[in-house]
Write a protein that holds these residues in place. Structure first.
Motif, mmCIF file in Angstrom:
data_model
loop_
_atom_site.group_PDB
_atom_site.id
_atom_site.type_symbol
_atom_site.label_atom_id
_atom_site.label_comp_id
_atom_site.label_asym_id
_atom_site.label_seq_id
_atom_site.Cartn_x
_atom_site.Cartn_y
_atom_site.Cartn_z
ATOM 1 N N VAL A 1 44.313 67.288 -44.515
ATOM 2 C CA VAL A 1 43.779 65.964 -44.881
ATOM 3 C C VAL A 1 44.182 64.932 -43.821
ATOM 4 N N LEU A 2 45.407 65.055 -43.317
ATOM 5 C CA LEU A 2 45.915 64.076 -42.330
ATOM 6 C C LEU A 2 45.095 64.063 -41.039
ATOM 7 N N ARG A 3 44.381 65.169 -40.761
ATOM 8 C CA ARG A 3 43.579 65.213 -39.523
ATOM 9 C C ARG A 3 42.473 64.165 -39.534
ATOM 10 N N ALA A 4 42.121 63.677 -40.734
ATOM 11 C CA ALA A 4 41.063 62.655 -40.825
ATOM 12 C C ALA A 4 41.485 61.342 -40.170
ATOM 13 N N LEU A 5 42.791 61.192 -39.863
ATOM 14 C CA LEU A 5 43.255 59.962 -39.191
ATOM 15 C C LEU A 5 42.684 59.848 -37.776
ATOM 16 N N SER A 6 42.129 60.945 -37.265
ATOM 17 C CA SER A 6 41.549 60.890 -35.912
ATOM 18 C C SER A 6 40.274 60.030 -35.882
ATOM 19 N N SER A 7 39.707 59.769 -37.054
ATOM 20 C CA SER A 7 38.503 58.914 -37.099
ATOM 21 C C SER A 7 38.886 57.464 -36.800
ATOM 22 N N PRO A 8 38.067 56.749 -36.011
ATOM 23 C CA PRO A 8 38.420 55.351 -35.698
ATOM 24 C C PRO A 8 38.132 54.377 -36.839
ATOM 25 N N ASN A 9 37.456 54.851 -37.902
ATOM 26 C CA ASN A 9 37.076 53.960 -39.000
ATOM 27 C C ASN A 9 38.278 53.631 -39.891
ATOM 28 N N LEU A 10 38.508 52.338 -40.136
ATOM 29 C CA LEU A 10 39.698 51.921 -40.901
ATOM 30 C C LEU A 10 39.638 52.338 -42.363
ATOM 31 N N ASP A 11 38.436 52.304 -42.964
ATOM 32 C CA ASP A 11 38.316 52.686 -44.384
ATOM 33 C C ASP A 11 38.688 54.151 -44.581
ATOM 34 N N ILE A 12 38.256 54.995 -43.638
ATOM 35 C CA ILE A 12 38.593 56.430 -43.726
ATOM 36 C C ILE A 12 40.102 56.601 -43.590
ATOM 37 N N ARG A 13 40.686 55.902 -42.623
ATOM 38 C CA ARG A 13 42.142 56.016 -42.420
ATOM 39 C C ARG A 13 42.909 55.530 -43.650
ATOM 40 N N ARG A 14 42.431 54.435 -44.233
ATOM 41 C CA ARG A 14 43.134 53.887 -45.415
ATOM 42 C C ARG A 14 43.089 54.880 -46.568
ATOM 43 N N LYS A 15 41.895 55.448 -46.820
ATOM 44 C CA LYS A 15 41.756 56.411 -47.922
ATOM 45 C C LYS A 15 42.604 57.651 -47.680
ATOM 46 N N THR A 16 42.614 58.105 -46.429
ATOM 47 C CA THR A 16 43.407 59.300 -46.075
ATOM 48 C C THR A 16 44.885 59.057 -46.369
ATOM 49 N N LEU A 17 45.392 57.907 -45.925
ATOM 50 C CA LEU A 17 46.815 57.591 -46.146
ATOM 51 C C LEU A 17 47.122 57.475 -47.642
ATOM 52 N N ASP A 18 46.202 56.881 -48.418
ATOM 53 C CA ASP A 18 46.416 56.758 -49.871
ATOM 54 C C ASP A 18 46.556 58.128 -50.520
ATOM 55 N N ILE A 19 45.694 59.072 -50.093
ATOM 56 C CA ILE A 19 45.769 60.434 -50.674
ATOM 57 C C ILE A 19 47.068 61.110 -50.265
ATOM 58 N N VAL A 20 47.392 61.026 -48.977
ATOM 59 C CA VAL A 20 48.565 61.735 -48.440
ATOM 60 C C VAL A 20 49.852 61.234 -49.083
ATOM 61 N N LEU A 21 49.960 59.924 -49.286
ATOM 62 C CA LEU A 21 51.218 59.361 -49.805
ATOM 63 C C LEU A 21 51.539 59.867 -51.210
ATOM 64 N N GLU A 22 50.524 60.304 -51.947
ATOM 65 C CA GLU A 22 50.790 60.820 -53.297
ATOM 66 C C GLU A 22 51.034 62.327 -53.297
ATOM 67 N N LEU A 23 50.899 62.965 -52.124
ATOM 68 C CA LEU A 23 51.094 64.420 -52.049
ATOM 69 C C LEU A 23 52.393 64.789 -51.333
ATOM 70 N N ILE A 24 53.202 63.772 -51.011
ATOM 71 C CA ILE A 24 54.427 64.043 -50.246
ATOM 72 C C ILE A 24 55.468 64.727 -51.137
ATOM 73 N N THR A 25 56.077 65.791 -50.581
ATOM 74 C CA THR A 25 57.165 66.494 -51.279
ATOM 75 C C THR A 25 58.295 66.698 -50.262
ATOM 76 N N PRO A 26 59.501 67.068 -50.726
ATOM 77 C CA PRO A 26 60.598 67.308 -49.773
ATOM 78 C C PRO A 26 60.241 68.361 -48.718
ATOM 79 N N ARG A 27 59.316 69.287 -49.046
ATOM 80 C CA ARG A 27 58.954 70.339 -48.086
ATOM 81 C C ARG A 27 58.120 69.815 -46.926
ATOM 82 N N ASN A 28 57.209 68.843 -47.221
ATOM 83 C CA ASN A 28 56.287 68.431 -46.157
ATOM 84 C C ASN A 28 56.572 67.042 -45.583
#
Length: 949
Positions: free
Chosen positions: A321-348
């Motif tokens: 999912v984090l690979r989507a940060l390569s897009s220059p569009n800010l809305d895509i980056r914002r949505k990607t970060l929102d998803i990723v921040l809720e999937l963080i665990t001590p492993r990753n």
């Protein structure tokens, strides 16, 4: 009653054509003129004209024409004219067109054949269609695929007519033969669609017979197959397993549309971890392969839904999912970060933070215009990672501190707020952070960042060396004293104009009011320094630091912060420095700086004098340094830190409460049926089918299957539309679902007579729009009828639905009308509580132009109770921390926030105080970008605020 329309054309009302002109043009031999006349005739008919005199002219002069455009326009004309009389019988003159249609169906030109077959798809008159059926069936074997595909659609539409099965007895068999022999992908898709919609069993048999070849079929046919699978699995859940295999085989299809549909179908049908993983993988591949930003946003929405329902599977996909940060569009980056921040665990966490750090470094090099905003988003993301997992803070804090001098002020503010929180929560990092901050302090250019950094220096410089370096750093950044020379002040008093020219200081005062933390207004005055000419300001001001240049723009709030920081550092120096001489020397230097700031503020060198608040604060610091007491020392050196710690713990408590609220799972009823997986027969079941069964059983056991709303809640939504004594009783159950309102109206005939042509006529006020035309019903004595009506909603504002029931009784000649009660659509159905930062709230408050001010008028006597009542009535979230609302002090200010289903923001500021007679007074201010939400919310508050009832 309005007629149904299968055709829409833009009509220019400016120059309407005359029927006589059209008739003359049609009778002539000029083909372009005929085409133009036919277009005008079609437009007039669509606009409600009847033009009966044109029919015979068209039959005589247009029907024989060989021009393809004229023939196509003729078909459009025939599509929209009235073909039946008032009793529903086909008009006799329509027989004239049957022969023409038959000729077209046998015409050597395939375009004319295909166009005529398309026309027949929209024809409902059996008397016209019946003589044409042999010609339609013959076209199924035409050499050209365009004709064949339209012939199949014509067969399907005829078969769907009320008498269609009698007209085309052998159609399913013929179409199945066509499907087997057909090579054209579009015709094949139409044939399968006909079987799917008309004789589903044949479609299923064909699919299961050719299950191995599904992956080789064309994209169009695969999409119809997925539609069929969805429909079958909803009605017959037991056979899900064999269809899921087909879906999995289609996940590798070359078409992106098919793979997307496969993934969404898989998620809707199965909860098996391997199925969800396959769907998530497909979404991630689409995220990488598709260049269209809209597609990426839609795929991210699907991933976000998966994250909510299948978090354990999505955690493994976090790096994809984090690979989507390569897009220059800010809305895509914002949505990607929102998803990723809720999937963080001590492993990753380490991998995620490493990626975010790389992205932050990239923002320094690139020259993209939105780099500053993207950097701010990354800093906020890293901040929340470090709060959840404090061990990663040490790896990122020093990198982020390089951005304290960032030209993007919002990004620099985020960094300094992050540093402030980390230095308190990670005591091990305190020394390194303080050292780094003192080294980089001179780079900071923004006043807000300087203020926060000075507070950190004042609170966390504890050792002797840190305190001394802190005092030295501030002194160097302020430069040489005094801030101006005395001779220039006298010149300034002589001629203020000359001084202003010499200073070249421009002051910009923005009239727009700012909102302070307590909800009150303050006028912002921002002064910008353009240049300083040497005579007025003491030499060396530009070569020395940032604090001096900010002070010389008239920012005396920063001056007060400098005075407080120096005071704290001197008080701490007294504790850690054994030499009294050094302490006294430092104290006198600090006093000199404070007095110089006061002198600068009261001089005529600057366009604006010092404000009273900053003046009083600097004077307080001077008095304190001249005469320190133990009690005051304790307040300055420990109480500030304690308040900050309380604020952090309060924030953490709120976050944990929110997580707990989200984690509450639904429980099943005690008498719900549970199948035991271990007791099931496993013969002939694949691993995926077993997994799916297990997941379904688990869902039943934990009550995760979506249940209907409870009955008490349903009853509260039933509205009585007529009285009990009316001949027709009606009540409506209103369901609001985002953009749609469904009215489920129950109509009961209370009389002993049959009611004919009973019609529910509705009309709307506000941004509501009826979707369907009303239909007529016949109601037997004392019987009931369920009538459904759909209404589209286009904005968040209170709407009204009103109407009546019209019917005819056998013994009454006139139609009877029963007027219905109005249905008010509540704004509360569209808005839901939401969270935003204080900074975002204030920014929106300053930007939004619609404000509705409601005076407080209530019988409630306690401030907190009134606030709770407003929060409950308006379905909003209180952004003000609970600790700030504790205790009784006679007044209360709080900010509330909600978001509508249309993405609109609703901001509310509540400011109330208790009068001497015990009553509450004050105002509730509502702000929004659109007028509707501000007015509707104001009306709701006015209606509900009294309380006590």
């Amino acid at each position: 009653m309005e007629k149904s329309c299968s055709l829409l054309i833009h009509f220019d009302k400016g120059t309407p054509a005359l029927a006589n002109e059209i008739k003359e043009a049609l009778e002539g031999n000029d083909v372009p003129a005929k085409i133009d006349a036919m277009k005008k005739a079609v437009m007039l008919l669509l606009n409600g004209e009847t033009l009966p005199q044109l029919f015979i002219t068209i039959i005589r002069y247009v029907l024989p024409s060989e021009d393809h455009t004229i023939q196509k326009l003729l078909l459009l004309y025939l599509e929209i004219i009235e073909k039946t009389d008032s009793k529903g019988r086909v008009l006799p003159e329509m027989i004239l067109i049957c022969q023409n249609l038959r000729n077209n169906l046998q015409h050597p030109n395939e375009y004319l054949r295909g166009a005529t077959l398309r026309f027949l798809c929209r024809l409902n008159e059996v008397d016209i269609i019946e003589p044409l059926i042999p010609s339609i069936m013959n076209n199924l074997e035409h050499r050209h695929p365009y004709v064949r595909r339209n012939a199949i659609l014509a067969v399907m539409s005829v078969y769907k007519l009320p008498q269609g099965e009698q007209l085309l007895v052998d159609a399913p068999e013929k179409i199945e033969n066509v499907l087997t022999a057909e090579q054209d992908p579009s015709a094949k898709r139409n044939a399968f669609l006909m079987l799917f919609q008309c004789v589903q069993e044949r479609a299923i048999n064909y699919l299961l017979t050719h299950v191995d070849r599904v992956s080789d079929w064309g994209e169009l046919l695969q999409m119809v197959v997925l539609d069929l699978i969805r429909k079958v699995c909803r009605t017959n859940k037991g056979e899900k397993g064999k269809y899921i295999k087909i879906i999995i085989s289609l996940l590798t299809a070359p078409s992106a549309a098919v793979t997307y549909e496969c993934a969404s179908t898989l998620v809707s049908l199965s909860s098996a971890p391997s199925a969800i993983r396959a769907a998530a993988n497909t979404y991630c591949q689409l995220l990488q392969s598709q260049s269209d930003n809209n597609v990426k946003l839609i795929v991210l929405d699907r991933l976000n839904e998966l994250k909510s329902s299948h978090k354990d599977v999505m955690v493994d996909m976090i790096m994809d999912v984090l690979r989507a940060l390569s897009s220059p569009n800010l809305d895509i980056r914002r949505k990607t970060l929102d998803i990723v921040l809720e999937l963080i665990t001590p492993r990753n966490i380490n991998e995620v933070v490493l990626t975010l750090k790389k992205e932050v470094v990239k923002t320094q090099s690139g020259e993209l215009e939105k780099n500053g905003e993207y950097r701010q988003m990354l800093i906020q993301a890293i901040h929340s990672c470090a709060i959840k997992f404090p061990e990663v803070a040490s790896t990122v804090v020093h990198l982020l501190m390089d951005f304290l001098g960032d030209s993007n002020v919002a990004s620099a503010v985020d960094v300094v707020v992050f540093v402030r929180e980390i230095i308190e929560t990670n005591p091990k990092l305190r020394v390194s952070i303080v050292t780094r901050l003192l080294d980089t302090f001179y780079q900071i250019r923004a006043a807000r960042v300087c203020s926060c950094a000075l507070w950190i220096i004042g609170e966390y410089c504890l050792s002797l060396s840190e305190v001394e370096i802190g005092i030295t750093t501030i002194t160097q950044c302020l430069g040489d004293l005094p801030f101006y020379s005395v001779s220039e002040e006298s010149e300034a008093t002589d001629s203020s104009k000359k001084t202003q020219q010499a200073n070249s200081i421009t002051t910009v005062s923005s009239r727009r009011p700012a909102v302070l933390a307590d909800g009150t207004y303050a006028t912002q005055s921002a002064a910008s320094e353009t240049a300083f000419s040497p005579p007025t300001v003491v030499q060396g001001s530009l070569t020395t630091g940032n604090l001096r240049s900010l002070l010389l723009t008239g920012d005396f709030f920063l001056g007060a912060v400098v005075a407080c920081t120096l005071t704290k550092l001197i008080l701490r120096l007294e504790e850690v420095q054994p030499s009294k001489i050094e302490v006294n020397k430092a104290t006198t230097n600090a006093l000199l700086i404070m007095v110089s700031m006061l002198q600068l503020g009261e001089s005529y060198v600057l366009a604006h004098p010092i404000d009273n608040d900053s003046h009083d604060r600097i004077v307080l610091c001077i008095r304190l340094l001249c005469n320190t007491g133990d009690e005051v020392r304790k307040i300055w050196l420990s109480s500030c830190r304690e308040s900050f710690v309380n604020m952090l713990s309060d924030k953490q408590l709120r976050e944990t409460e929110e997580i707990k609220a989200k984690a509450q799972i639904s429980h099943s009823q005690p008498d719900d049926l549970i199948d035991f997986y271990h007791l099931k027969s496993r013969r002939g079941m694949s691993h995926l089918e077993l997994e799916d069964e297990v997941q379904d059983d688990l869902k039943r056991a934990t009550g995760e299957f979506v249940k209907d709303e409870n009955d008490a809640n349903k009853l509260s939504r039933v509205l009585q539309l007529t009285g009990f004594s009316d001949p027709v009783y009606a009540e409506a159950y209103v369901t609001v679902h985002h953009y749609d309102i469904v009215l489920d109206v129950t109509v009961i005939n209370r009389t002993k007579e049959t009611l004919q042509n009973l019609c529910l006529e509705l009309a709307t006020m506000g941004d509501l729009k009826l979707v369907e035309r009303p239909q007529n019903y016949t109601l037997a004595p004392e019987s009931s009828k369920q009538i459904k009506s759909n209404i589209k909603v286009s904005s968040t504002e209170t709407g009204v639905i009103f109407g009546n029931i019209v019917y005819e009784a056998s013994n009454v000649l006139e139609r009877t009308v029963v007027v219905l009660n109005d249905i008010h659509i509540d704004i509360m159905d569209y808005i839901s509580p939401a969270v935003c930062s204080d900074a975002a709230f204030r920014t929106m408050w300053a930007e939004f132009e619609w404000e509705n001010k409601v005076a407080v008028n209530t019988v409630i006597q306690y401030e907190k109770e009134f606030l709770d009542h407003i929060i409950k009535s308006t379905n909003m979230k209180c952004l003000t921390a609970p600790s700030a609302l504790e205790d009784e002090c006679g007044f209360l200010a709080a900010n509330l926030y909600a978001k509508s289903v249309f993405g609109e923001d609703a901001l509310v500021n509540l400011s109330i105080e208790k009068q001497s007679d015990g009553k509450l007074s004050g105002y509730i201010r509502i702000r929004s970008k659109t007028q509707g939400i501000a007015l509707s919310l104001g009306d709701k508050i006015t209606l509900k605020q009294k309380g006590g009832s």
